[in-house]
Scaffold this motif. Structure first.
Motif, PDB file in Angstrom:
ATOM      1  N   ARG A 115       0.828  -1.206   0.000  1.00 29.17           N
ATOM      2  CA  ARG A 115       0.000   0.000   0.000  1.00 29.17           C
ATOM      3  C   ARG A 115       0.864   1.259   0.000  1.00 29.17           C
ATOM      4  NH1 ARG A 115      -5.379   1.132   1.295  1.00 29.17           N
ATOM      5  NH2 ARG A 115      -5.735  -1.035   1.893  1.00 29.17           N
ATOM      6  N   SER A 116       2.035   1.179   0.597  1.00 23.42           N
ATOM      7  CA  SER A 116       2.904   2.356   0.719  1.00 23.42           C
ATOM      8  C   SER A 116       3.636   2.704  -0.572  1.00 23.42           C
ATOM      9  CB  SER A 116       3.932   2.124   1.828  1.00 23.42           C
ATOM     10  OG  SER A 116       4.697   0.950   1.555  1.00 23.42           O
ATOM     11  N   SER A 117       3.588   1.827  -1.579  1.00 27.04           N
ATOM     12  CA  SER A 117       4.312   2.093  -2.827  1.00 27.04           C
ATOM     13  C   SER A 117       3.454   2.939  -3.772  1.00 27.04           C
ATOM     14  CB  SER A 117       4.694   0.789  -3.520  1.00 27.04           C
ATOM     15  OG  SER A 117       3.597   0.270  -4.249  1.00 27.04           O
ATOM     16  N   ASN A 118       4.104   3.463  -4.818  1.00 26.31           N
ATOM     17  CA  ASN A 118       3.404   4.285  -5.814  1.00 26.31           C
ATOM     18  C   ASN A 118       3.205   3.552  -7.138  1.00 26.31           C
ATOM     19  OD1 ASN A 118       3.273   6.605  -4.122  1.00 26.31           O
ATOM     20  ND2 ASN A 118       5.427   7.042  -4.586  1.00 26.31           N
ATOM     21  N   VAL A 119       3.471   2.256  -7.162  1.00 28.94           N
ATOM     22  CA  VAL A 119       3.425   1.481  -8.404  1.00 28.94           C
ATOM     23  C   VAL A 119       1.985   1.342  -8.897  1.00 28.94           C
ATOM     24  CG1 VAL A 119       3.894  -0.765  -9.450  1.00 28.94           C
ATOM     25  CG2 VAL A 119       5.496   0.201  -7.792  1.00 28.94           C
ATOM     26  N   THR A 120       1.791   1.490 -10.227  1.00 29.66           N
ATOM     27  CA  THR A 120       0.512   1.184 -10.874  1.00 29.66           C
ATOM     28  C   THR A 120       0.795   0.246 -12.046  1.00 29.66           C
ATOM     29  OG1 THR A 120       0.503   2.925 -12.552  1.00 29.66           O
ATOM     30  CG2 THR A 120      -0.273   3.534 -10.343  1.00 29.66           C
ATOM     31  N   GLN A 251      -4.348  -5.370   5.083  1.00 33.72           N
ATOM     32  CA  GLN A 251      -4.609  -3.953   4.766  1.00 33.72           C
ATOM     33  C   GLN A 251      -3.355  -3.215   4.307  1.00 33.72           C
ATOM     34  OE1 GLN A 251      -6.039  -2.858   8.669  1.00 33.72           O
ATOM     35  NE2 GLN A 251      -4.124  -1.836   9.199  1.00 33.72           N
ATOM     36  N   ASP A 252      -2.183  -3.832   4.471  1.00 31.69           N
ATOM     37  CA  ASP A 252      -0.940  -3.191   4.039  1.00 31.69           C
ATOM     38  C   ASP A 252      -0.617  -3.460   2.569  1.00 31.69           C
ATOM     39  OD1 ASP A 252      -0.500  -2.141   6.547  1.00 31.69           O
ATOM     40  OD2 ASP A 252       0.674  -3.862   7.236  1.00 31.69           O
ATOM     41  N   PHE A 253      -1.535  -4.160   1.878  1.00 33.81           N
ATOM     42  CA  PHE A 253      -1.306  -4.495   0.478  1.00 33.81           C
ATOM     43  C   PHE A 253      -2.500  -4.071  -0.369  1.00 33.81           C
ATOM     44  CE2 PHE A 253       1.110  -7.320   3.154  1.00 33.81           C
ATOM     45  CZ  PHE A 253       2.374  -7.285   2.571  1.00 33.81           C
ATOM     46  N   GLU A 254      -2.247  -3.817  -1.653  1.00 36.18           N
ATOM     47  CA  GLU A 254      -3.308  -3.425  -2.582  1.00 36.18           C
ATOM     48  C   GLU A 254      -3.126  -4.153  -3.911  1.00 36.18           C
ATOM     49  OE1 GLU A 254      -4.993   0.970  -1.608  1.00 36.18           O
ATOM     50  OE2 GLU A 254      -3.059   0.932  -2.653  1.00 36.18           O
ATOM     51  N   LEU A 255      -4.197  -4.134  -4.710  1.00 30.03           N
ATOM     52  CA  LEU A 255      -4.182  -4.737  -6.037  1.00 30.03           C
ATOM     53  C   LEU A 255      -4.011  -3.661  -7.102  1.00 30.03           C
ATOM     54  CD1 LEU A 255      -7.218  -7.183  -5.675  1.00 30.03           C
ATOM     55  CD2 LEU A 255      -4.812  -7.606  -5.121  1.00 30.03           C
ATOM     56  N   ARG A 262      -5.856   1.499  -8.163  1.00 32.26           N
ATOM     57  CA  ARG A 262      -5.522   0.446  -7.210  1.00 32.26           C
ATOM     58  C   ARG A 262      -6.741   0.165  -6.347  1.00 32.26           C
ATOM     59  NH1 ARG A 262       0.661   1.467  -5.303  1.00 32.26           N
ATOM     60  NH2 ARG A 262      -0.292   1.096  -3.283  1.00 32.26           N
ATOM     61  N   ALA A 263      -6.768  -0.999  -5.701  1.00 40.08           N
ATOM     62  CA  ALA A 263      -7.943  -1.369  -4.915  1.00 40.08           C
ATOM     63  C   ALA A 263      -7.525  -2.255  -3.752  1.00 40.08           C
ATOM     64  CB  ALA A 263      -8.969  -2.098  -5.788  1.00 40.08           C
ATOM     65  N   ASP A 264      -8.416  -2.372  -2.765  1.00 37.78           N
ATOM     66  CA  ASP A 264      -8.192  -3.240  -1.628  1.00 37.78           C
ATOM     67  C   ASP A 264      -8.078  -4.694  -2.096  1.00 37.78           C
ATOM     68  OD1 ASP A 264      -8.428  -3.239   1.531  1.00 37.78           O
ATOM     69  OD2 ASP A 264      -9.576  -4.965   0.811  1.00 37.78           O
ATOM     70  N   VAL A 265      -7.341  -5.511  -1.333  1.00 37.68           N
ATOM     71  CA  VAL A 265      -7.107  -6.893  -1.754  1.00 37.68           C
ATOM     72  C   VAL A 265      -8.382  -7.723  -1.764  1.00 37.68           C
ATOM     73  CG1 VAL A 265      -4.688  -6.937  -1.063  1.00 37.68           C
ATOM     74  CG2 VAL A 265      -6.465  -7.543   0.611  1.00 37.68           C
ATOM     75  N   THR A 266      -9.450  -7.237  -1.153  1.00 35.72           N
ATOM     76  CA  THR A 266     -10.724  -7.970  -1.176  1.00 35.72           C
ATOM     77  C   THR A 266     -11.538  -7.679  -2.436  1.00 35.72           C
ATOM     78  OG1 THR A 266     -11.832  -6.195   0.032  1.00 35.72           O
ATOM     79  CG2 THR A 266     -10.861  -7.973   1.341  1.00 35.72           C
ATOM     80  N   GLU A 267     -11.076  -6.720  -3.259  1.00 34.77           N
ATOM     81  CA  GLU A 267     -11.855  -6.296  -4.426  1.00 34.77           C
ATOM     82  C   GLU A 267     -11.358  -6.938  -5.717  1.00 34.77           C
ATOM     83  OE1 GLU A 267     -13.311  -2.138  -4.450  1.00 34.77           O
ATOM     84  OE2 GLU A 267     -11.852  -1.815  -2.851  1.00 34.77           O
ATOM     85  N   TRP A 268     -10.945  -8.198  -5.625  1.00 33.39           N
ATOM     86  CA  TRP A 268     -10.364  -8.876  -6.777  1.00 33.39           C
ATOM     87  C   TRP A 268     -11.361  -9.137  -7.897  1.00 33.39           C
ATOM     88  CZ3 TRP A 268     -13.269 -13.233  -6.569  1.00 33.39           C
ATOM     89  CH2 TRP A 268     -13.673 -13.695  -5.310  1.00 33.39           C
ATOM     90  N   ARG A 269     -12.654  -9.142  -7.598  1.00 29.96           N
ATOM     91  CA  ARG A 269     -13.626  -9.372  -8.681  1.00 29.96           C
ATOM     92  C   ARG A 269     -13.593  -8.258  -9.722  1.00 29.96           C
ATOM     93  NH1 ARG A 269     -17.061 -13.525  -8.394  1.00 29.96           N
ATOM     94  NH2 ARG A 269     -17.488 -14.493  -6.384  1.00 29.96           N
TER      95      ARG A 269
END
Length: 739
Positions: A115-120, A251-255, A262-269
């Motif tokens: 989550r702390s990174s700026n990668v897209t 919560q420290d990771f994103e998709l 980017r989105a929360d890891v629970t929003e994989w659909r």
């Protein structure tokens, strides 16, 4: 009773037929053959029909070949193999695996970052990457295929490993240690605690498989991990036993989403790279899929629960994983639409399309169509330059007499590629079935692969006329028949009723509308003299009004120069022309001191706009030129070649001796590519001529082509004008502004 007896008779008859049949299941290893034989025995003892016979082969590919020729009947395949079996051999999926009730017959491939990174998804170049393993579905096939298909990653000559090693800033791709690119692809791998098994495609490599790739990210070795949708949740929030993951929080990771967000890891659909289809049983097209399901359904009913004598969905007894079926399978279900395309889905199909490239099917040469002596010279130099840099495939230059001749030769397989403009792109796709392989980009801020046609005037408050007040003014045009300098502006003025040709004589009508013009032309026969009145020729005054660079007012920059030097009152050019020749971007004496703020645009609504407002204040939007090829050509290798080439030769100031997007050394303009091009770009999802041109442009062209001029006495040069080359959106805008 009679009805019941009839039903029983049919069931008995069906059972008798089935008992005389057998389904030959293809296996790929000794353990799988052993499990298959045990399954056959269990089914037989339970009275399940038809009988199951196990045929051992050496690989899934060989099994597909055996099924194709009728020497075997069925095998379970993953998505990539289903794609190949369906596309190349006509096999169909008939039974699918279900892994859990939440996602059914699929799972999702995701890209995870901190989550702390700026990668897209748009900034992955140079990022350190973690993969589950070489050729694994979610860790390699989907992300690499997606990056290639979307144009973010270019591949030259099918060398995917080289492309990936150059794209990321170091990776851990377990299993890549035996490749020529292991230094990059194994750079982040660590092996086990003793340093053994580094980059192995096995548990010896701590960063192997789903949890391993996520661990690679979690421990800071990599910046992005390509895993499946459940991986983060399975390895965070106290859900994992290994010490490396016990303190991790989901919560420290994103998709990373495909649209750049980017989105929360629970929003994989909604935020994933692709929905990955479950493994499926495939058979020949003439095989009854219902029969295969009934056989397997009877089996799973008896042998998929704990305590049963045989376990269909477990391979533990054989010391292997995923034999016959994936061990995580909860049930098998029938597939309704039995085509590989429907089962795989659009996202996965696109990813596989980007990944599957067979170097053995690539031609040694890409034969490029050229249309003039200067173009032949430039193409020859390009071929030599590419060859010296070992770019593949090599270029061969083949002459043709016209764009249409190029199209005919490409369709016939005699030539492979040609760069075409809008109306020729339409013809090449509509009539000859060609498709775009790459496009041109003319301005860094424009990602629509198009340009705008604008009417430019000097900023002058005492002489501030509008688009509706052009009659009697002096006009500067890039050339007769060019979209920006002729087709669009003349069509716009005709659409508004200002220019009214008599007997289809457009040239005379234009000459009578403007008081004087410069419209350079190749064949001045029967050409009204006023259309050449403002032209100046070369420095010696020769070649006045010729349709090439010997006329100083030829081309978009020439038409703008005509306005700058006060020869004309309005210049019809591309939207980039003002920027290319002002604010220090052109050091020629006539342009060196020009400022962009000294010029304005004439808008269709009667207002004036700043030159930066071209999107809202233009006469039309024109699709950029595109490289067109046959549909059986691998477009990713064409773009891969051009992308590598432009890194070496795309910059006009490069030191490599050839300039892809500059024709000045050949005494011509726009040879092979438009000189205004700053980059060749991938087509992305615009894989057909309709997609590339856009619905408005296609509809307008089709409407224009349907309106044939009935006056046969008009010369070919006058009739060649595409009368109203206007997108429908422009037509609507013009009509609105006239209300």
């Amino acid at each position: 009773m009679r009805g019941l007896s009839g039903t029983l008779w049919l069931l008995l008859a069906l059972r008798t037929v089935l008992s005389g049949m057998e389904v030959r299941w293809c296996t790929t290893s000794d353990p799988e053959q052993q499990k298959c034989n045990n399954m056959s025995k269990a089914f037989q003892e339970a009275g399940i029909q038809p009988s199951l016979l196990c045929i051992q082969s050496t690989s899934a590919d060989h099994c597909v070949q055996l099924i194709t020729v009728g020497e075997a009947d069925a095998i379970t395949l993953d998505g990539g193999a289903i794609y190949e079996a369906g596309k190349e051999h006509g096999l169909k999926p008939v039974v699918g695996e279900v892994y859990d009730q939440e996602v059914g017959t699929s799972y999702y491939a995701v890209a995870v970052v901190r989550r702390s990174s700026n990668v897209t998804i748009n900034t992955l170049r140079g990022v350190k990457s973690c993969h589950t393993g070489i050729n694994r579905t979610v860790g390699w096939n989907v992300p690499v295929g997606y990056l290639v298909e979307s144009g973010r990653l270019s591949v030259m000559g099918c060398n995917v490993l080289q492309a990936v090693s150059n794209y990321f800033g170091g990776s851990c791709v377990p299993g890549a240690g035996d490749t020529s690119y292991s230094e990059s692809l194994c750079r982040l791998c660590r092996g086990n605690g003793a340093g053994e098994g580094v980059c192995d495609k096995s548990p010896l490599e701590r960063y192997y498989d789903y949890s391993g790739a996520f661990r690679c990210l979690a421990e800071g070795a990599g910046e992005v991990a390509f895993v499946k949708h459940s991986t983060v949740l399975e390895n965070t929030d106290g859900n994992t036993l290994p010490s490396w993951g016990q303190m991790l929080l989901s919560q420290d990771f994103e998709l990373l989403c495909r649209d750049g967000s980017r989105a929360d890891v629970t929003e994989w659909r909604r935020c994933h790279l692709a929905r990955v289809p479950a493994h499926a049983v495939v058979v020949r097209a003439d095989t009854d899929g219902g029969l295969i399901f009934r056989l397997l359904n009877e089996g799973q009913r008896l042998f998929s629960h704990e305590g049963s004598s045989f376990q269909m969905f477990s391979s533990e007894a054989y010391g292997q994983k995923n034999l016959l079926f994936k061990d995580t399978t909860s049930e098998l279900v029938p597939i309704a639409t039995q085509t590989y395309e429907a089962w795989l889905g659009r996202e996965y199909l696109h990813a596989m399309k980007g990944l599957l490239c067979d170097p053995n099917r690539l031609p040694s040469y890409l034969r490029w169509c050229v249309l003039s002596t200067p173009e032949i010279q430039k193409c020859g130099d390009m071929a030599v330059a590419f060859s010296r840099q070992r770019l593949r495939p090599e270029i061969q230059c083949v002459s043709a007499s016209s764009p249409q001749h190029c199209m005919e030769q490409i369709q016939a397989g005699q030539i492979d590629a040609v760069t075409l403009r809008g109306e020729d792109i339409y013809t090449s796709g509509k009539t000859y079935g060609l498709v775009p392989a790459a496009g041109e980009l003319y301005a860094p801020e424009d990602r629509s692969n198009s340009y705008y046609v604008v009417a430019v005037v000097r900023r002058n408050s005492s002489y501030a006329f509008t688009l509706d007040e052009l009659q009697g003014k002096r006009s500067c045009h890039s050339g007769f028949g060019s979209p920006s300098g002729w087709d669009i502006p003349v069509g716009a003025l005709m659409q508004r009723g200002f220019i009214r040709p008599k007997a289809c004589d457009v040239l005379t009508a234009v000459s009578e509308f403007f008081s004087a013009s410069c419209v350079p032309v190749n064949n001045p026969k029967d050409y009204p003299s006023s259309l050449c009145e403002l032209c100046v020729g070369d420095e010696q005054g020769r070649n006045k009004c010729v349709g090439n660079s010997q006329e100083r007012y030829y081309g978009d920059s020439g038409a703008f120069r005509c306005l700058v030097e006060n020869a004309g009152d309005v210049a019809f050019v591309k939207h980039t022309t003002v920027f290319d020749n002002t604010d220090g971007h052109n050091n020629e004496p006539w342009a060196a001191k020009l400022r962009s703020e000294h010029y304005e645009l004439l808008c269709p609504n009667g207002a004036r706009g700043e030159v930066s407002q071209f999107a809202a204040c233009s006469l039309a939007q024109i699709p950029s030129h595109a490289v067109m090829v046959r549909p059986d050509t691998n477009i990713f290798t064409v773009y891969g070649l051009l992308d590598k080439a432009q890194d070496l030769f795309g910059d006009d100031h490069n030191k490599n001796g050839f300039k892809m997007f500059d024709s000045s050394n050949y005494h011509g303009q726009d040879l092979l590519f438009k000189d205004a091009t700053i980059r060749a770009v991938p087509v992305g999802e615009k894989t057909t001529y309709q997609d590339w041109l856009g619905p408005d442009y296609v509809a307008a062209l089709e409407g224009i082509l349907a309106q044939q001029c009935s006056d046969s006495a008009v010369t070919a040069s006058r009739a060649s004008l595409l009368l109203l080359l206007l997108p429908l959106s422009l037509t609507a805008r013009l009509l609105q502004s006239s209300l």
